[in-house]
Design a protein around this motif. Structure first.
Motif, PDB file in Angstrom:
ATOM      1  N   VAL A 277       0.730  -1.210   0.053  1.00 38.34           N
ATOM      2  CA  VAL A 277       0.036  -0.012   0.042  1.00 38.34           C
ATOM      3  C   VAL A 277       0.845   1.229  -0.055  1.00 38.34           C
ATOM      4  N   LEU A 278       1.803   1.439   0.802  1.00 39.60           N
ATOM      5  CA  LEU A 278       2.758   2.497   0.830  1.00 39.60           C
ATOM      6  C   LEU A 278       3.380   2.404  -0.392  1.00 39.60           C
ATOM      7  N   PHE A 279       4.184   1.613  -1.063  1.00 38.18           N
ATOM      8  CA  PHE A 279       4.714   1.631  -2.171  1.00 38.18           C
ATOM      9  C   PHE A 279       3.720   2.307  -3.358  1.00 38.18           C
ATOM     10  N   VAL A 280       2.833   1.681  -3.614  1.00 40.87           N
ATOM     11  CA  VAL A 280       1.831   2.075  -4.619  1.00 40.87           C
ATOM     12  C   VAL A 280       1.431   3.605  -4.439  1.00 40.87           C
ATOM     13  N   ALA A 281       1.166   3.902  -3.147  1.00 34.72           N
ATOM     14  CA  ALA A 281       0.743   5.348  -2.797  1.00 34.72           C
ATOM     15  C   ALA A 281       1.990   6.165  -3.162  1.00 34.72           C
ATOM     16  N   MET A 282       2.987   6.066  -2.886  1.00 29.85           N
ATOM     17  CA  MET A 282       4.247   6.727  -3.044  1.00 29.85           C
ATOM     18  C   MET A 282       4.482   6.931  -4.400  1.00 29.85           C
ATOM     19  N   MET A 283       4.544   5.812  -5.035  1.00 30.90           N
ATOM     20  CA  MET A 283       4.487   5.761  -6.516  1.00 30.90           C
ATOM     21  C   MET A 283       3.547   6.867  -7.402  1.00 30.90           C
ATOM     22  N   LEU A 284       2.479   6.614  -6.840  1.00 30.06           N
ATOM     23  CA  LEU A 284       1.351   7.517  -7.143  1.00 30.06           C
ATOM     24  C   LEU A 284       1.562   9.006  -7.076  1.00 30.06           C
TER      25      LEU A 284
END
Lengths: 297, 273
Positions: A277-284
């Motif tokens: 979740v953190l990874f996707v949110a940060m990428m986005l």
């Protein structure tokens, strides 16, 4: 005595914030830390004879060498990206269509936001039994009228079914936020663009989008967070099946924890979910920031 | 002539928008209509029929009441507790000089970003240890903790907008701090309080994840009943529709009433953040 303290009639007791902080910390932070700890243990609730053993990262290693995990990861990715994109597009179309005044506009807005307030399990049950059911549901009748074979959505396209349901439920949220943005645009901007000879599409791309970019960001970020949590819709329609075909990460954690009662591995999966979740949110977030700068220039 | 054709074009667009709205709402409308049919009338789908309350009377005589009671009690108590703890907290964050109040605000919000699965297993074990599994208390505790950040986040944007002059004036007029809080500040953020309360009610009423994992029999709420109805009762479409309508209606009505406040709360908190 503090100067502002004398001037403003305000309670300064810091105790006021304490109950809220304590409750939130105990219910969300303590279990979170416990999840971290549990992820390092081997604990099968249904096999008390095996006991509870400290196994370091072996839970994680087992998960990463399990092919089901990658299916689930891919499902989560597809479900999230597809739903987010569709919600954004449909939500934007609705917002643009309803950003005008005509008799009954509020009724139509009310109709469109309705699914957002309906509970997951009711949505799941209604769609499963009344709309997508291939014999007595609407899909069945549609096939009868058109003399075609009914599509077995749940059996043959489980992940697509979940995406349809998520999009139906979450588009209203995107619509609401985007509409709020569009309605905040001063009419002067649009008029100036018209005078300058910009057509509808140019106005949309060069005037409206840059002006509501913050609303777009908010819709995407909050939408992403909610869509990554999808659980009830899956539980009450496909139960993640067949096999793992429509299981996402939260549902996989649930199955491991409350069906297989493998506490250690479920905790490890929960940690991986958070990292995901953190990874996707940060990428986005990074992507949006870059887009934002480009649009501004 | 040109104006005339433009008007026709406008009307066509408007009719198209109406149809789109009805189409989008159709699953709910269809459920609502079906709930007033007899089981025999459900298939084939018809728009014209004689409405009957038969399925409602069957449903209301069935075992739905404990679930309704649980849902109502858990939702109401959660909303009250979340407001009682959340409003003073956001008031404190906005007006009192708390070190790192930004960080505390961010921490509150970040707890809501955590996927529920990340805390479900330990919560289950803890409540099991405390003998609180399958109790309303457990649900209320968890929901309150989830709802407090929503209340803080939504009331904050309203508190920030209160002009400091008003508070100074109150102080000069000799209004005590407590009186200022109750008679000046609270009425000024009425809209924020209502919208956050409604949002909390809607989320709690609809939550399925914790209701499923922390209850078995006694404390189960409506979403759980909804999910298990088909497997327990078999295929009764009119009854299913009646139950769905009962579950959907309260949040739908609250949501519709509060949509303006809700949008403001959601976007103000984030866009101006």
């Amino acid at each position: 005595m503090n100067k502002t303290k004398a001037k403003l009639s305000v309670l300064h007791e810091r105790k006021l914030i304490l109950p809220a902080v304590v409750v939130v910390a105990i219910v969300t932070q303590v279990p979170f830390i416990l999840t971290l700890v549990l992820s390092l243990f081997k604990w099968m609730v249904l096999r008390p004879d095996l006991g509870t053993k400290f196994v370091f990262f072996r839970n994680f290693i087992r998960i990463f060498s399990d092919s089901n995990f990658y299916t689930v990861l891919l499902n989560t990715f597809i479900l999230t990206i597809a739903s987010l994109t569709l919600c954004m597009i449909i939500g934007m179309v609705f917002a643009l269509l309803l950003d005008r005044n005509f008799p009954g506009v509020n009724i139509v807005r009310t109709l469109i936001i309705a699914p957002f307030f309906v509970m997951d399990t009711a949505i799941a049950v209604i769609w499963k039994n009344m709309i997508l059911e291939p014999t007595v549901g609407f899909v069945g009748y549609f096939a009868l009228w058109t003399h075609t074979k009914p599509i077995h959505f749940l059996g043959n396209y489980p992940l697509l079914t979940i995406i349809i349901l998520v999009v139906w439920q979450w588009t209203p949220f995107f619509f609401l936020v985007l509409l709020a943005g569009l309605q905040g645009i001063s009419k002067d901007f649009i008029d100036v663009a018209k005078v300058d000879g910009a057509n509808w599409f140019q106005t949309f791309i060069h005037i409206k989008i840059p002006l509501i970019i913050r609303h777009v960001e908010v819709a995407i970020m909050l939408g992403l967070i909610f869509i990554l949590k999808v659980f009830g819709l899956i539980f009450a329609t496909t139960s993640g099946g067949p096999g793992h075909a429509s299981t996402n990460l939260p549902f996989f954690v649930y199955k491991t924890a409350f069906w297989a009662w493998d506490v250690g591995e479920a905790a490890a999966l929960a940690i991986i979910t958070i990292v995901f979740v953190l990874f996707v949110a940060m990428m986005l977030f990074k992507f949006l920031k870059r887009r934002f700068v480009e649009v501004e220039l | 002539m040109i104006r005339y054709s433009k008007k026709i074009k406008q009307s066509i667009i408007i009719i198209f928008i109406y149809l789109l709205g009805i189409l989008y709402f159709f699953p709910i409308l269809y459920t609502f209509l079906t709930s007033f049919k007899t089981e025999a009338n459900v298939v084939p789908p018809s728009i014209f029929f004689i409405p009957t309350l038969e399925s409602y009377s069957i449903v209301l005589k069935s075992k739905i009441w404990p679930y309704v009671e649980n849902s109502v009690i858990v939702t109401t108590v959660t909303a009250l507790l979340a407001l009682v703890m959340g409003i003073p907290a956001s008031y404190n964050l906005v007006f009192s000089k708390i070190k790192k109040s930004q960080n505390i605000l961010f921490w509150f919000i970040s707890t809501n970003l955590l996927p529920p699965v990340a805390i479900a297993i330990p919560l289950f074990l803890i409540f099991n240890y405390l003998n609180l599994l399958d109790s309303r208390v457990a649900l209320i505790i968890v929901y309150t903790a989830i709802s407090i950040p929503i209340v803080v986040w939504m009331t904050r944007s309203f508190l920030v907008e209160i002009p400091r002059d008003i508070l100074e004036a109150a102080s000069i007029d000799g209004c005590t701090k407590l009186r200022t809080f109750f008679y000046i500040i609270l009425p000024l953020i009425k809209m924020g309080i209502t919208s956050s309360a409604l949002l909390v009610i809607i989320f709690t009423w609809n939550d399925f994840f914790f209701a499923l994992n922390l209850t078995y029999v006694n404390a189960q709420t409506l979403p759980v009943y909804m999910a298990t109805f088909m497997t327990k009762q078999g295929f009764f479409w009119a009854q299913l529709s009646a139950i769905s309508t009962i579950c959907m209606l309260p949040p739908l009505i609250l949501g519709w009433i509060s949509q303006k406040a809700l949008v403001r709360g959601l976007t103000m908190g984030a866009v101006k953040g």
